[in-house]
Structure formats: structure tokens, C-alpha cells
Design a protein around this motif. Sequence first.
Motif, PDB file in Angstrom:
ATOM      1  N   HIS B  17      11.746  29.491 -18.896  1.00 32.09           N
ATOM      2  CA  HIS B  17      12.398  28.499 -18.021  1.00 32.09           C
ATOM      3  C   HIS B  17      13.897  28.708 -17.944  1.00 32.09           C
ATOM      4  N   ALA B  18      14.392  29.880 -18.375  1.00 30.74           N
ATOM      5  CA  ALA B  18      15.832  30.089 -18.403  1.00 30.74           C
ATOM      6  C   ALA B  18      16.477  29.909 -17.031  1.00 30.74           C
ATOM      7  N   PRO B  19      15.909  30.490 -15.948  1.00 33.81           N
ATOM      8  CA  PRO B  19      16.585  30.335 -14.658  1.00 33.81           C
ATOM      9  C   PRO B  19      16.746  28.872 -14.271  1.00 33.81           C
ATOM     10  N   TRP B  20      15.728  28.074 -14.615  1.00 35.49           N
ATOM     11  CA  TRP B  20      15.828  26.656 -14.242  1.00 35.49           C
ATOM     12  C   TRP B  20      16.935  25.970 -15.012  1.00 35.49           C
ATOM     13  N   VAL B  21      16.993  26.271 -16.321  1.00 32.27           N
ATOM     14  CA  VAL B  21      18.030  25.640 -17.142  1.00 32.27           C
ATOM     15  C   VAL B  21      19.408  26.058 -16.633  1.00 32.27           C
ATOM     16  N   VAL B  22      19.566  27.362 -16.391  1.00 34.49           N
ATOM     17  CA  VAL B  22      20.858  27.863 -15.902  1.00 34.49           C
ATOM     18  C   VAL B  22      21.199  27.208 -14.570  1.00 34.49           C
ATOM     19  N   ALA B  23      20.201  27.160 -13.672  1.00 33.87           N
ATOM     20  CA  ALA B  23      20.459  26.587 -12.356  1.00 33.87           C
ATOM     21  C   ALA B  23      20.843  25.121 -12.477  1.00 33.87           C
ATOM     22  N   ALA B  24      20.153  24.390 -13.349  1.00 31.49           N
ATOM     23  CA  ALA B  24      20.447  22.968 -13.485  1.00 31.49           C
ATOM     24  C   ALA B  24      21.854  22.771 -14.042  1.00 31.49           C
ATOM     25  N   LEU B  25      22.192  23.527 -15.093  1.00 29.91           N
ATOM     26  CA  LEU B  25      23.526  23.398 -15.688  1.00 29.91           C
ATOM     27  C   LEU B  25      24.611  23.725 -14.655  1.00 29.91           C
ATOM     28  N   LEU B  26      24.379  24.839 -13.945  1.00 30.44           N
ATOM     29  CA  LEU B  26      25.390  25.258 -12.975  1.00 30.44           C
ATOM     30  C   LEU B  26      25.487  24.288 -11.812  1.00 30.44           C
ATOM     31  N   ALA B  27      24.338  23.805 -11.343  1.00 32.39           N
ATOM     32  CA  ALA B  27      24.363  22.880 -10.210  1.00 32.39           C
ATOM     33  C   ALA B  27      25.133  21.631 -10.597  1.00 32.39           C
ATOM     34  N   ALA B  28      24.837  21.100 -11.782  1.00 36.23           N
ATOM     35  CA  ALA B  28      25.506  19.871 -12.207  1.00 36.23           C
ATOM     36  C   ALA B  28      27.006  20.121 -12.360  1.00 36.23           C
ATOM     37  N   VAL B 196      19.538  41.879 -14.168  1.00 35.38           N
ATOM     38  CA  VAL B 196      18.827  40.660 -13.771  1.00 35.38           C
ATOM     39  C   VAL B 196      19.653  39.428 -14.099  1.00 35.38           C
ATOM     40  N   ARG B 197      20.206  39.418 -15.301  1.00 39.41           N
ATOM     41  CA  ARG B 197      20.992  38.249 -15.718  1.00 39.41           C
ATOM     42  C   ARG B 197      22.253  38.099 -14.867  1.00 39.41           C
ATOM     43  N   ALA B 198      22.910  39.249 -14.646  1.00 39.16           N
ATOM     44  CA  ALA B 198      24.147  39.203 -13.858  1.00 39.16           C
ATOM     45  C   ALA B 198      23.848  38.688 -12.458  1.00 39.16           C
ATOM     46  N   ALA B 199      22.781  39.226 -11.857  1.00 38.32           N
ATOM     47  CA  ALA B 199      22.436  38.790 -10.512  1.00 38.32           C
ATOM     48  C   ALA B 199      22.169  37.291 -10.516  1.00 38.32           C
ATOM     49  N   LEU B 200      21.434  36.845 -11.512  1.00 33.97           N
ATOM     50  CA  LEU B 200      21.070  35.423 -11.582  1.00 33.97           C
ATOM     51  C   LEU B 200      22.310  34.528 -11.637  1.00 33.97           C
ATOM     52  N   VAL B 201      23.186  34.750 -12.648  1.00 33.52           N
ATOM     53  CA  VAL B 201      24.298  33.795 -12.820  1.00 33.52           C
ATOM     54  C   VAL B 201      25.374  33.949 -11.752  1.00 33.52           C
ATOM     55  N   VAL B 202      25.692  35.201 -11.405  1.00 38.48           N
ATOM     56  CA  VAL B 202      26.762  35.372 -10.415  1.00 38.48           C
ATOM     57  C   VAL B 202      26.328  34.796  -9.070  1.00 38.48           C
ATOM     58  N   LEU B 203      25.082  35.121  -8.671  1.00 39.63           N
ATOM     59  CA  LEU B 203      24.613  34.583  -7.396  1.00 39.63           C
ATOM     60  C   LEU B 203      24.588  33.064  -7.414  1.00 39.63           C
ATOM     61  N   MET B 207      26.670  30.783  -5.001  1.00 41.48           N
ATOM     62  CA  MET B 207      25.870  29.993  -4.077  1.00 41.48           C
ATOM     63  C   MET B 207      26.179  28.499  -4.207  1.00 41.48           C
ATOM     64  N   PHE B 208      26.203  28.009  -5.435  1.00 35.80           N
ATOM     65  CA  PHE B 208      26.468  26.581  -5.624  1.00 35.80           C
ATOM     66  C   PHE B 208      27.871  26.212  -5.157  1.00 35.80           C
ATOM     67  N   SER B 209      28.851  27.092  -5.434  1.00 36.68           N
ATOM     68  CA  SER B 209      30.223  26.784  -5.030  1.00 36.68           C
ATOM     69  C   SER B 209      30.309  26.669  -3.517  1.00 36.68           C
ATOM     70  N   ILE B 210      29.708  27.647  -2.829  1.00 37.51           N
ATOM     71  CA  ILE B 210      29.810  27.639  -1.370  1.00 37.51           C
ATOM     72  C   ILE B 210      29.020  26.476  -0.790  1.00 37.51           C
ATOM     73  N   THR B 211      27.847  26.201  -1.378  1.00 32.20           N
ATOM     74  CA  THR B 211      27.102  25.019  -0.922  1.00 32.20           C
ATOM     75  C   THR B 211      27.967  23.773  -1.120  1.00 32.20           C
ATOM     76  N   GLY B 212      28.617  23.707  -2.257  1.00 34.14           N
ATOM     77  CA  GLY B 212      29.463  22.550  -2.563  1.00 34.14           C
ATOM     78  C   GLY B 212      30.519  22.315  -1.500  1.00 34.14           C
ATOM     79  N   ILE B 213      31.261  23.375  -1.173  1.00 38.20           N
ATOM     80  CA  ILE B 213      32.338  23.148  -0.196  1.00 38.20           C
ATOM     81  C   ILE B 213      31.767  22.951   1.201  1.00 38.20           C
TER      82      ILE B 213
END
Lengths: 469, 479
Positions: B17-28, B196-203, B207-213
Motif C-alpha cells: 500500500h506504499a503508493p497510497w500512503v505516499v499519495a495520501a501524505l503528499l495530497a494532504a 519506480v520510486r522516483a517516478a512515483l514521488v516526483v510525478l 501533479m498535486f502541486s499543479i492540481t493545487g494551483i
Amino acid sequence: MIARIARKEMVEMFRDGRFHLAAGIIGVLLLASLAAGWKQYADLKTQHETAQRAERANWLGQKPKNPHQGAHYGVYAFKPKSQLSMVDTGVDPYVGVAVYLEAHKQNEFKFRPAQDASTSIQRFGELTAATVLQLLIPLLIVLLTFSAFAGEREQGTMRQVLSLGIGRGRLAAGKALGVAGALAVVLVPATLVGVGTLAFTSTTGLLAVDVSRTLLMVGTYGAYFAIFLALSLAISALARSSRFALVALLAFWIVNGLVATRAFSDLAGYLHPTPSEVEFDKALQADLANSTALNARLEQIKQGLFQKYGVQKLDALPVNFRGISLQEAEDHGYTIFEKHYGDVFDSFDGQNAVYQWGSLAAPLLAVRSLSMGLAGTDFAHHRHFTTAAEDYRRTIIRYMNQDILVHPVKDGEEYLAGSDLWQKVPPFEYEAPSASWALGHYITSTVLLSGWLAATLLAAFVAANRIEA
Amino acid sequence: MLRRIARHEWRMLFAEHAPWVVAALLAASTGYAVLNGLNWTSFQVATIEKALDEEAERYIGLKQQVTAIESGQMRAPFADPRMPDMAGGRLAPRYAAMPPLPLAALSIGQSDVLPYYFKVSTASRESVLTTNEIENPHRLLHGRFDLSFVIIYLFPLLIIGLSYNLLSLEKEQGTLALLLSQPVPLSTYVAGKIGVRAALVVLLVVMFSITGIAVGGVDVTPGGTLLRLAVWTGVVAAYGGFWFGVVLLATSFGRSSATNALSLATVWLLLVVVLPSTLNTAVAALYPVPSRVDMIAAVRVASDQASAKGNTLLAKYYGDHPEFVAGSDIEKAINDVAITRLAIDDEIEERVRPVVDRYDTQLARQQGLVDRFRLLSPAIVAQDALNDLAGTGSARFAHFVRRVEAFHRDWRARFASMIVQKQRLSAAMYDDIPHFTYQDEPLGAVVVRAGVALLLLLGAGLVLGAIGINRLRRYPIAG
């Protein structure tokens, strides 16, 4: 038995090169930051004292002039540095260093040091002793403790230790004492050096250190370290592996040290918004310009005086009406300034209260608040000084207006006052509030920090008693 | 082969479930950060708007007063709006504002400490340039939870958290030896894992930053905004790349997971927290900016002395400005309080200049030292670049101040000549009082500075990564 366990733990740490490195770096940083803090304190203290004396000389050296001109000439009040600012500079870089006290208006503090030294790294913060104590020492505690139980379990030594029949509580106490002893090697000399420097360089007399503030500060940091120690032991006892204990504790350290402080500070901004300077000034000027009530009151006083002395003209009064009208205008201003500044300052206090409640999530927020408060470098102390400076401004103006009042002049004449009058105004002397006053602003923090201490100690006790090999 | 490893790794991460945890932390965290940034920039925009409204309102009032006085409907007050010294001084100052750039919400930078508008009048340079926005000093001390905080501080931690046990876990579980018995080089395997990890976190971060603005309604149409955003994305990716380089190097030592976590956390602490703040303190200790207390005292003394010799100064003033003597009645002018004031102000400014210059010299020295040592910490390099691109750094502020200084000089010269020539302002002349228009520094300069930072980060990351890959050949696969 506890002492023996503690000694074993300490010996083990002292033999570990990593401990030497970490403790060495932290010790050096702590001493360097204390030295930088002390230098800054000593420099600024001298500067402010010299400047305040020069201001007094300027005031006394005024040529003969009308007292109201004297009130316009005014005086600068310089905010003194507190002794313990060498440990925690608090908000000092972000508040102005001086305020101009003059007739008619309560000015804002000018010249925030952070603005002057605005290099591109300024927002990374300064390395003060407080930073070392608040961020680095807890990390050292985590590093020394995370494997206390989890590591023994992994190495298989836990079973042996427990088979000796030692109580689990005693084992935990011994380990805690061991880590505390290792920490003391770094902290005790630094504290002694710090207190010693303060004591022997104090210009107000040898050993003139604010003992109660210093002790309370030592107590606050002591409690904070104890919280980290107890929490680390509890997690280490409960964790499946030492890797898990380490990651969990590092996560807590990050949330506590980095995330919570900014997150709650911003939250406080949403809950208690402050006006912009433009809005503030516009509202203030509008209220000051509205002089209907003031004019009515002046008219009333004038008629009262005419009746009292049985005259029809201002010139015929045995007192100078201008002294009254100037003072009444000041009084009119006082209430307005108090309201406008009061509102803004109250919203700052509201924000700081929200921040303190944030220590429910992270004990650092309570420690930061208390540390600044005890060092005398928080907003509450700044506000205290602001009030004292404003009181002094009112004193000067009252002396001036009183002097105008008792010197009636005929049309076209100008009354000139001399050094007698300037001498009459006492010099500005500021006394910092007591330690209990400072602590009174941080009841929430004190209670929550105590709560954290009790909860983590309990957690450590419970977890230690459930240790399994 | 690389693709197969990456696909396998991706499945493994998902199983934990790592991608979900990372995505949730980053999104928040990015969500909250962008919200804070937008809140601050809209506050700034609203404040500038209010300031300009206040100015316009004030000007209308002053013009009405002038008309009323001229037509005899009103007696001239003490602060007579027709007098150039009153108009240029306390009555008709104009605001000089630096509006936030569209991307300012991405990095609050120094914009909460440094002023973004000044009220320009004939007052001295020092008093014009010392406006403060109202802000709780505690909040200034704590700093803001903005996107650059998330990127500089939290993003590396996420990278470390995801990859500190890249190989050590496999080794500890005993699967590594088994895996490498297959015909796959270790470096390819590691590259797949890191990729894989780099693609995951950098993207996700981008993505979240641009969605945010985008959700926050930031307007990206103004010229250069998209280019800035593109470079911004590049800097974020390069900063992430640097940390993956560090991880790779740490991995190559073949230590246990706990040791890796410890050493990576220590490197992070040193580079992101300890080094910048130590440098900050060291710079301040080496080149202390003199306390303003000295300046206040100098101004005070200079004012007293200048006022005492007001008349001599007046004569000197005419000596310095002979252009004003011709055609004007000196005898009458001597009595003019306004001119004396002008002369006194000039004298004060001249006497105080050496003290004031010390601030600028010391600050320049400080920044020089920072520029030399900032390369020690990727956090400083990245933070500078992010601030620069968002328009909240020291370069844009310095540019703004230079423009305001020029505007202030013109303003003073303009009113000084009106005072000396004893002009009176008419309502129409109020419309001619110049406005300040802010013009940004050329985009090219910003992009070049940020581009250099990007390359530095990328280069450092690549070097560390290459050393790591090279060392992997000697990786102790068992034991």
C-alpha cells in the motif's frame, strides 16, 4: 540494580564511535550557538544602553522651546535585550527594536532586524541554543534509545536478561537512566558554561542571573527530554523490530519538530486573521479624525472655566487653555490607540493560544512557547514593553501640557520652557516582568506539557511491563 | 529487463500500500501548503488593491479641497493641499507596490518578512523604506507551511522513507542472493527499484502541486508564467534526483536497514536543517549588520545639528542648486519654512549616509558569503531557485527596492523644485503626480539563475548516483 543497568548502558554508549560523533557534533553546536547568542546579547545590550543614555542627553539638552515643541521632539525608547535571549532569541528578529515616543500618536515599533539581514537563507532560521535543545537533542535521544529493547530482542539477549529475574520496570528505569547519563555528559557542561557566562558577565552585578526563569527553563527542557526518552523506550518495548521503532520515532520527531509548528501557526492565522497595515491605518486615522465628541467636551470645559472664573475670553483665564485642549486631544487619542492596537495584539494572542493548543499533537509547541516566554523574547514581553513605552510617552506629554497650562500667555506671545522642565521628566526605566508573570501566559503549554510527561511515563511503564522476550 | 524489474517493484510497492500512503501524505501536505500560499498571495493582492483605493479616494478628497480653497468656499487649513511641501510629504504620498507573481503561492519565501509596498513621499529614504506589514512575530518566527517547505524538507524524507531499505531489506529477508542468482546485474536491479520510486514521488509532487494551483484558480496566462512553472518542475525533479543519488550512495555501503535509516536521516538533518541555520548564524556573526539603534542615534544628532543651523543651510542649498536662484526672489525665499525644511532634510540625509551605507555594505558581504557557501547545501540551492521562480526571493525584492529608490528620488526632486519655485498645486496638477509602475526584472535572468541551480542539483545527484552504482559492484550480497 538499576544503577548497574544504567552503568552498563552508558559504558556501551561511550564505547560506540557513533555516540562520540553525534554527541560531539551536538555539543559543539550547542556551545557555538550559546557563544553566538551571548555575543549578540552583549553587543545589543551595550548598544541599547548607550543609545538610551544618548536619548536622555538629547532630551535634557534641548534649547528653550515651547513645551509642546518638546513633546514633538520626543524620545526614542529602545527595547532592552533579556539575558536569556542568548539561549532563545525568540521573536526578537521579527519585532522592531525601537519606538519613537512623540506628541499625538502612538507609533509602531520600527526596524525589524530580520528585514535588515534578509539574505536568501534567512528563512532557514538561526542556529540558537534553543534550536539545538528543541530539535537535535530529542533526535539524539531517539538514536540512543530506539534499540533499547527491540535491539536486545533481535540479538536474543532479552531472554537472558529476563531470565535473571530482574523486574521489567527496573530494567526500563535502568535503561532510561543510562541514556539520561549519556545526555548529561553533553548537557550539564553546556548548561554550566551558559549560566556561568551569564553570571560572570552580568553588568548589573556579579551573579545577577534571573534564577527563577533559568530554573524554569531548565525544568521545561528537562521535561521535554524526559518525554522523548519515555516515548522512545515505550516504542522500543512495543515495536516488532528495531527498524520499526526507529522509523516510527523518526516520523514522530519530524511531525513534532517540523510539521506541527508550521501547520499550527498557519491554522492560527486562519482562525484569528489580522488586518493589513493599510486597513489598520485607515480605520485608525478615521477614528482619530472624528473629533465631534472631543470638540463638544472642550466646549463644555471652556464654558465651565468661564463660569468658574467669571470671564468671557480665553485670554482672561488664569490658566492657559491650550494646555487643557492639548491634553484632552491626547486623552481622546489614548482610547482610540488602545482600541486599535489592542484589537491587533489580542488577535496575536489568540493566534498564540491556538498554537499552544497545538501541543496536544506535538509537545515541541508547548516547549517553544514556554522557552520564549521564559527567555522574555515572546510577544507577551514585547507587548509589555510596548505598554511601558506608551505609559512613558503619556508621562512626558502630561508634564509638557501641565507646564503649558500653568503658564498663561497673551495673544501672540510664546511661552518658552527651559531645562528645568526637561529635568522634571523622569528618565525612562523599564523593568521586565517576573517569571510568574511570564509563566502565566503559558498555562495551556504548562498543563499540556505535564500531560505529555505523565502520559509518556505511563506508556513507558506499561510497555516495559509487557515486554516479551 | 529493466521494465520487468520496474513492473515487479511496482506490484511490490502496491502490495504494501506504499503508493497510497505516499499519495495520501503528499495530497494532504501539498493541498494544505498550496492553500496557505494562495491565502497569502490573495491577502497581498487585496492589500495592494485597498492601498490603491485609499490613495485614489485621498486624491479625490484633496482635489476637492483645492478647488474649494481656490474658489473661496473653504479656508486653507494648516495642512494646505496646495502647498507642495504638504502635498509631497504627508498629504499625497503614493503607494509603490510589487504585486505577487501568479506562481507566488508556490513559495512564500521571504515575502512575509519583506515589504511588498511602500508609501512614497518626500520623507527620507530610510523612513520610506521601513514599512512593516502587520504580522504576529511568532508566526514570522515559525515560518509558513508552504509548498517549498513541503518540497525542501518533507519531500526528501519521503524519498528516504521509501528507499532506505532498498536492498538491505531483501538482504535481511535473504531474498537478495536468490534474486541475483538470476542473470541480472545488481545495478540494473537497483536502477529499476529507484526508477519506480522516483517516478512515483516526483510525478505525485508535481501533479498535486499543479492540481493545487489549478483548483486555486491561479492564472497562468501572464507572460513567462508557464516557462517559470516548467523550470520550477525541473528544479523539484532535480532536487528529488539529488536525494535519490544520496540514497543510492548510502545503499551501496551494504549496511543494515536501521543503519541506512539513521545515516540518511543524519545527512538530511545536516544538509537541510543544521547547515543552512549554522551558515545563517555564522554570516550574521562574521558580518553583523549594525543595529538600527546606531542609525536612529545618528539621525537624531544630525537632525538637531541641521535644525540649529537652518539658515546657513538655506544659503548653502541655493549655492548647490543655482538653477533655482535665477528668476526667484531670494529674499522672500529665505523666509520660506518649506525651503529650510528641504535644506535640513538634505543635510540630514548627507550626514546619515555613511551610517546607512554600512547596512548595505554589510548586507552585500553577508549575501556574498552566502553565495559562496550555499553550494554546501542542496536545500539552500533549491530554496533559492524556488523563491526566485515564484518571485518571492531576495533578487526580486532588491530589484523592487532599486525601482522604488529611483521613484523616490524623482518624487523628491519634483516636489523640491515646486517648493523652491513656490508653486501652488492646482487640482489638475494632482493628476500629473506620477504613479509608480512596477516592472519585473527580465525573465531571462531569473530563468538562467534557476537553470544553473537545476543543473547543479542534477549534476550533484548524478555524481552521487554514479559513485553509488560503481560501488554496487562490491556490494556484499550475503552476510
